[in-house]
Structure formats: structure tokens, C-alpha cells
Design an enzyme around this catalytic site. Structure first.
Site, PDB file in Angstrom:
ATOM      1  N   HIS A   1      28.738  40.919  62.637  1.00 42.47           N
ATOM      2  CA  HIS A   1      29.614  39.780  62.969  1.00 42.47           C
ATOM      3  C   HIS A   1      30.694  39.220  61.837  1.00 42.47           C
ATOM      4  O   HIS A   1      30.365  37.578  61.883  1.00 42.47           O
ATOM      5  CB  HIS A   1      28.578  38.758  64.269  1.00 42.47           C
ATOM      6  CG  HIS A   1      27.948  38.224  63.299  1.00 42.47           C
ATOM      7  ND1 HIS A   1      26.848  37.516  62.135  1.00 42.47           N
ATOM      8  CD2 HIS A   1      26.814  38.509  64.286  1.00 42.47           C
ATOM      9  CE1 HIS A   1      26.770  37.079  62.570  1.00 42.47           C
ATOM     10  NE2 HIS A   1      25.797  37.244  63.197  1.00 42.47           N
TER      11      HIS A   1
ATOM     12  N   LEU B   1      27.364  29.068  68.582  1.00 41.93           N
ATOM     13  CA  LEU B   1      27.349  29.963  69.313  1.00 41.93           C
ATOM     14  C   LEU B   1      26.234  30.780  69.489  1.00 41.93           C
ATOM     15  O   LEU B   1      25.549  31.088  68.173  1.00 41.93           O
ATOM     16  CB  LEU B   1      28.469  30.636  69.155  1.00 41.93           C
ATOM     17  CG  LEU B   1      29.963  29.904  69.587  1.00 41.93           C
ATOM     18  CD1 LEU B   1      31.100  30.750  68.998  1.00 41.93           C
ATOM     19  CD2 LEU B   1      29.821  30.273  70.590  1.00 41.93           C
TER      20      LEU B   1
ATOM     21  N   ASN C   1      31.209  34.829  60.735  1.00 44.00           N
ATOM     22  CA  ASN C   1      30.576  34.376  62.352  1.00 44.00           C
ATOM     23  C   ASN C   1      29.335  34.854  61.050  1.00 44.00           C
ATOM     24  O   ASN C   1      28.868  35.552  60.761  1.00 44.00           O
ATOM     25  CB  ASN C   1      29.977  34.956  63.687  1.00 44.00           C
ATOM     26  CG  ASN C   1      31.204  34.917  64.405  1.00 44.00           C
ATOM     27  OD1 ASN C   1      31.953  35.860  64.779  1.00 44.00           O
ATOM     28  ND2 ASN C   1      31.448  33.959  64.607  1.00 44.00           N
TER      29      ASN C   1
ATOM     30  N   ASP D   1      35.455  39.265  71.654  1.00 41.80           N
ATOM     31  CA  ASP D   1      35.090  38.781  72.886  1.00 41.80           C
ATOM     32  C   ASP D   1      36.002  37.295  72.729  1.00 41.80           C
ATOM     33  O   ASP D   1      36.582  36.757  73.690  1.00 41.80           O
ATOM     34  CB  ASP D   1      34.274  37.954  73.710  1.00 41.80           C
ATOM     35  CG  ASP D   1      33.154  37.024  71.516  1.00 41.80           C
ATOM     36  OD1 ASP D   1      34.499  36.523  70.661  1.00 41.80           O
ATOM     37  OD2 ASP D   1      32.027  36.207  71.985  1.00 41.80           O
ATOM     38  N   GLY D   2      37.137  36.796  71.668  1.00 43.35           N
ATOM     39  CA  GLY D   2      37.633  35.628  71.577  1.00 43.35           C
ATOM     40  C   GLY D   2      37.281  34.958  71.885  1.00 43.35           C
ATOM     41  O   GLY D   2      38.225  33.954  72.006  1.00 43.35           O
TER      42      GLY D   2
ATOM     43  N   GLU E   1      18.041  42.657  61.833  1.00 40.38           N
ATOM     44  CA  GLU E   1      18.902  41.416  61.527  1.00 40.38           C
ATOM     45  C   GLU E   1      18.085  39.729  61.603  1.00 40.38           C
ATOM     46  O   GLU E   1      17.594  38.890  61.387  1.00 40.38           O
ATOM     47  CB  GLU E   1      19.460  41.206  62.538  1.00 40.38           C
ATOM     48  CG  GLU E   1      20.617  40.401  62.326  1.00 40.38           C
ATOM     49  CD  GLU E   1      21.945  39.363  63.372  1.00 40.38           C
ATOM     50  OE1 GLU E   1      22.490  38.442  63.121  1.00 40.38           O
ATOM     51  OE2 GLU E   1      21.303  39.558  65.020  1.00 40.38           O
TER      52      GLU E   1
ATOM     53  N   HIS F   1      24.770  36.261  57.540  1.00 44.01           N
ATOM     54  CA  HIS F   1      24.175  35.189  58.039  1.00 44.01           C
ATOM     55  C   HIS F   1      23.641  34.542  56.207  1.00 44.01           C
ATOM     56  O   HIS F   1      22.666  34.072  55.549  1.00 44.01           O
ATOM     57  CB  HIS F   1      22.425  34.594  58.547  1.00 44.01           C
ATOM     58  CG  HIS F   1      22.694  34.568  59.850  1.00 44.01           C
ATOM     59  ND1 HIS F   1      22.684  34.308  61.293  1.00 44.01           N
ATOM     60  CD2 HIS F   1      22.503  36.027  60.735  1.00 44.01           C
ATOM     61  CE1 HIS F   1      23.003  34.264  61.852  1.00 44.01           C
ATOM     62  NE2 HIS F   1      22.931  35.656  62.283  1.00 44.01           N
TER      63      HIS F   1
ATOM     64  N   ASP G   1      26.709  42.289  70.310  1.00 46.30           N
ATOM     65  CA  ASP G   1      25.614  40.647  69.676  1.00 46.30           C
ATOM     66  C   ASP G   1      25.415  40.682  70.989  1.00 46.30           C
ATOM     67  O   ASP G   1      25.114  39.293  70.874  1.00 46.30           O
ATOM     68  CB  ASP G   1      26.791  39.621  68.783  1.00 46.30           C
ATOM     69  CG  ASP G   1      25.306  38.641  68.031  1.00 46.30           C
ATOM     70  OD1 ASP G   1      23.912  38.931  68.096  1.00 46.30           O
ATOM     71  OD2 ASP G   1      25.895  37.710  67.662  1.00 46.30           O
TER      72      ASP G   1
ATOM     73  N   ALA H   1      22.193  30.947  65.584  1.00 51.44           N
ATOM     74  CA  ALA H   1      21.182  31.194  66.202  1.00 51.44           C
ATOM     75  C   ALA H   1      20.260  31.583  65.591  1.00 51.44           C
ATOM     76  O   ALA H   1      19.504  32.067  66.452  1.00 51.44           O
ATOM     77  CB  ALA H   1      21.505  31.195  67.432  1.00 51.44           C
TER      78      ALA H   1
END
Length: 392
Positions: free
Chosen positions: A226, A318, A229, A258-259, A139, A205, A284, A150
Site C-alpha cells: 500500500h 485508517l 500508507n 479508493d481515493g 503482512e 509499515h 486491502d 492498524a
């Protein structure tokens, strides 16, 4: 370690051909030898299999989960590049239903990434005791600082085909996925190289436009990291990366279920948008998964976990998750409203197909590896088998 020959009885067995209640799964020498109903057993089978039978008490028997995007767990990270760290990660995630995973790296220097490639290759060759590593997911570092999340912007660069060629020559088949920003210089050439060598090329990203993602998909881009995100969002006049992922059936979408990273309503929208076989649930998860609140490290960046939620200590973005695959599975059932068999496909068969291991694992079929998860009716794990063996 339990014997790799046993019989599971009185189970709701999820198979590609439907769910068998009052089902039986016979495992012999680590492989699935029989799937059926108790009423179909011969007298000889009933007598011969009785001594090692396990009563599932009407619970679910599912194919083991396959996590394509996981950085670590139980205090360790794949960037640690040690067998002790990898044992800690794989044991923790095995206990939560994951039977195969991709060792996922962070945006770091080539030297640091090289250490991961060496360590994973060595670990796989030594023989793995817990969750099986199926390869490496890089990644970054070929991503966009505008959507760094992050990841460490200091190491972000354009895709380097020379790196891929070197790793492919030294570790044939080890690279299973490379995540990159398709708008970066040289990205389309990199995507073509990756797909020509059977490596997933995933958007990650990224500040790309809808048209840039479409051009990348034309070049072979086949996955999105993801979803929602760290990517350009949907606007009704500018669909962005998220809009391309939702509407282009060539792209398999990952979702962190995960909500927290994505609202359940948006997860529901994604599940309704993607074609069959084109959605996978991931964790993740970072090193903080399974650990108490406190301070952690992610790719050289300080992370603070409060109430199980990880954020960068500076900047508050996050930072990975503390999710497990069984909790993601439960969330897809309880918050999104999918059935257990529907979620099973997202957790097992789809990811197996995406990385080319569906002939070995990812579904409960005769002849396949006995990677199995037994849960009660509320999806609480009772036991997990990897290649027919359990360490629980």
C-alpha cells in the site's frame, strides 16, 4: 453453476495484444479456446457455438481481477481461519470481479498465523467454489511500531527465518508474499531467503530511509505494500520509502485505489512514475467490506466504520478499506484518467506475473483458465466466471 463451455459474443475483449471490439471469446471445459471477431468465425463455428452464446451487448470482457492484498469481506476475516469465513470472503469478492487473491494475514502471534496457514492449505486442497486462493500474504508481524497503522504493535518482532523454513517445509509454495520493515534486524537475510524460495519480499509499515530501501532492493526486495500508507514519506532532501518506491524499477508498487487512503493526484503521480508492469491495484479490504456502518475487529483491534470508511476506534488511524476490485478499477478510470485496457493490466496481468501465475490466468489468451469479468460500458459487472463457471 453455469456450464463451463459457452461463447461470449458482441464484446469489447481486452487482450494483451489489444482490444477486440465485436469480439468473441469461446470457452470450452473451463479454458479459453478461441478469441477473435465475429467476422472471423466459420459457418461451422457460428452454428456449433450458437446454442450456448451469451450476448455481451457491446460491454467489456476483461480478465478476472487478482488481489494481492485483501484481509476479508462480508463480515469475515482470513484470521478467522475457517472454511465458512473463507467462503464468505471469496464469494463476496468474486461478485465484484476478483477471480484470484492472496489470503492476507494481520500482525499476530505465531500460533494465530500458523492457524491461518493450516486453514488456507486445507481450504485450497478441498477445492474452492468462488474466488481462488493463490496462497498466503503475511503482512507482518515483522514490521515497525513507528508506522504500525492498524496493526497490533504487541506482536511486532524482527523477521524469523526459522518460521519461514518451517512453513515452507510444511506447506510448500503456500507463502507467496511476506511484508516486512527492511530496517529491522535480520531483514536483509530474510529478504534473501524469501527471494531464494520464490516468495515476494515487500516493504511494509516501515520507517526505513531511502538508502535502507535501496540496500533491501539490492538484497531482493521486490514489492511495496500500500504505497504512501504506513511508510516514510517523500521530502525533497529525504526521499524516504515512498521516494524509493517511485524511483526504483525493481520494486512493484501496490496502491489502494479508493481515493481515501491516497489522494487521486498521488495515485496519478505513482502511475506516471512506475515502469510498465510495476504497479498493481489492491483493495486491502477488511471484514467490513460489503457490510453496514458499525463496529468491527481487525487483528484484535476495534474498528469503527462510518460512511464506508474504517478507522481504529482508539487512535483514528485508517484501518483497511471497504474497497472492491471493480470499484478500484472504476476509480483508476474515472479519477486517474487511465484507459480500461491500462487498468486491466494493473488489476490482472501485473499481479499474476508478480506471484507467478501468469501462465494460468491474468489475461485473456487461448489455453488459459477462463477467469473472466463481463461488464457493461459503464463498468458495472454483469457476470463473473472462475475457471469457466459462474455462481451469479
Amino acid at each position: 453453476m453455469a456450464n463451463s463451455t459457452f461463447t461470449l459474443t458482441n464484446a469489447c475483449v481486452v487482450t494483451p495484444n489489444g482490444t477486440l471490439c465485436d469480439g468473441v471469446v469461446r470457452v470450452e471445459n473451463g479454458r479459453i479456446a478461441f478469441i477473435g471477431k465475429r467476422s472471423e468465425l466459420t459457418e461451422a463455428q457460428q452454428l456449433g457455438w450458437a446454442p450456448d452464446a451469451i450476448d455481451a451487448h457491446g460491454g467489456w470482457v476483461l480478465p478476472g481481477f487478482i488481489d494481492l492484498h485483501v484481509h476479508g469481506g462480508f463480515g469475515s476475516d482470513f484470521m478467522d481461519a475457517t472454511s465458512d469465513a473463507y467462503n464468505a470472503i471469496t464469494k463476496f469478492h468474486m461478485e465484484h470481479g476478483t477471480t484470484a487473491m492472496l489470503a492476507t494475514s494481520m500482525t499476530q502471534s505465531r500460533e494465530a498465523l500458523d492457524r491461518v496457514m493450516v486453514a488456507v492449505d486445507d481450504y485450497m486442497k478441498q477445492g474452492m467454489k468462488y474466488t481462488q486462493l493463490a496462497g498466503v500474504h503475511l503482512e507482518g508481524p515483522f514490521v515497525n511500531p513507528k508506522y504500525k497503522g492498524a496493526q497490533n504493535a504487541e506482536f511486532m518482532i524482527d523477521p524469523q527465518i526459522g518460521w519461514f523454513e518451517d512453513w515452507h517445509a510444511r506447506f510448500p509454495g503456500l507463502m507467496k508474499q511476506v511484508s516486512l520493515a527492511p530496517e529491522r534486524n535480520n531483514a536483509l537475510e530474510a529478504i534473501r531467503w524469501l527471494r531464494a524460495h520464490a516468495v515476494n519480499a515487500a516493504a511494509a509499515h516501515t520507517a526505513a530511509t531511502y538508502d535502507e530501501v535501496t540496500r533491501a532492493a539490492n538484497a531482493g526486495l521486490n514489492q511495496a505494500v500500500h504505497t504512501f500508507n504506513a511508510m516514510t514519506p517523500i521530502h525533497h532532501r529525504d526521499p524516504g520509502v515512498a521516494g524509493a518506491v517511485l524511483t526504483d524499477d525493481r520494486i512493484t508498487a501496490e496502491i489502494i485505489a479508493d481515493g481515501i487512503h491516497v489522494h487521486p493526484a498521488c495515485i496519478k503521480m505513482l502511475t506516471r512514475s512506475k515502469a510498465p508492469g510495476k504497479l498493481v491495484i489492491i483493495t486491502d479490504a477488511m471484514s467490513a467490506a460489503g457490510m453496514p456502518d458499525g463496529q468491527y475487529d481487525l487483528g484484535g483491534l476495534a474498528v469503527t466504520m462510518r460512511h464506508g470508511v474504517c478507522r481504529l476506534t482508539e487512535g483514528d488511524s485508517l484501518a483497511g478499506s471497504t474497497l472492491t476490485m471493480i470499484q478500484a478499477f472504476k476509480n483508476m478510470v474515472n479519477f486517474v484518467g487511465l484507459t480500461v485496457p491500462e487498468v486491466s493490466q494493473l488489476a490482472s496481468l501485473n499481479p499474476a506475473q508478480q506471484i507467478g501465475i501468469a501462465d494460468v490466468t491474468g489475461s485473456i489468451e487461448v489455453g488459459k483458465q477462463a477467469d473472466l469479468v463481463w461488464t457493461d460500458s459503464e463498468l458495472n459487472i454483469q457476470r463473473v466466471w472462475v475457471k469457466g463457471s459462474t455462481h451469479m
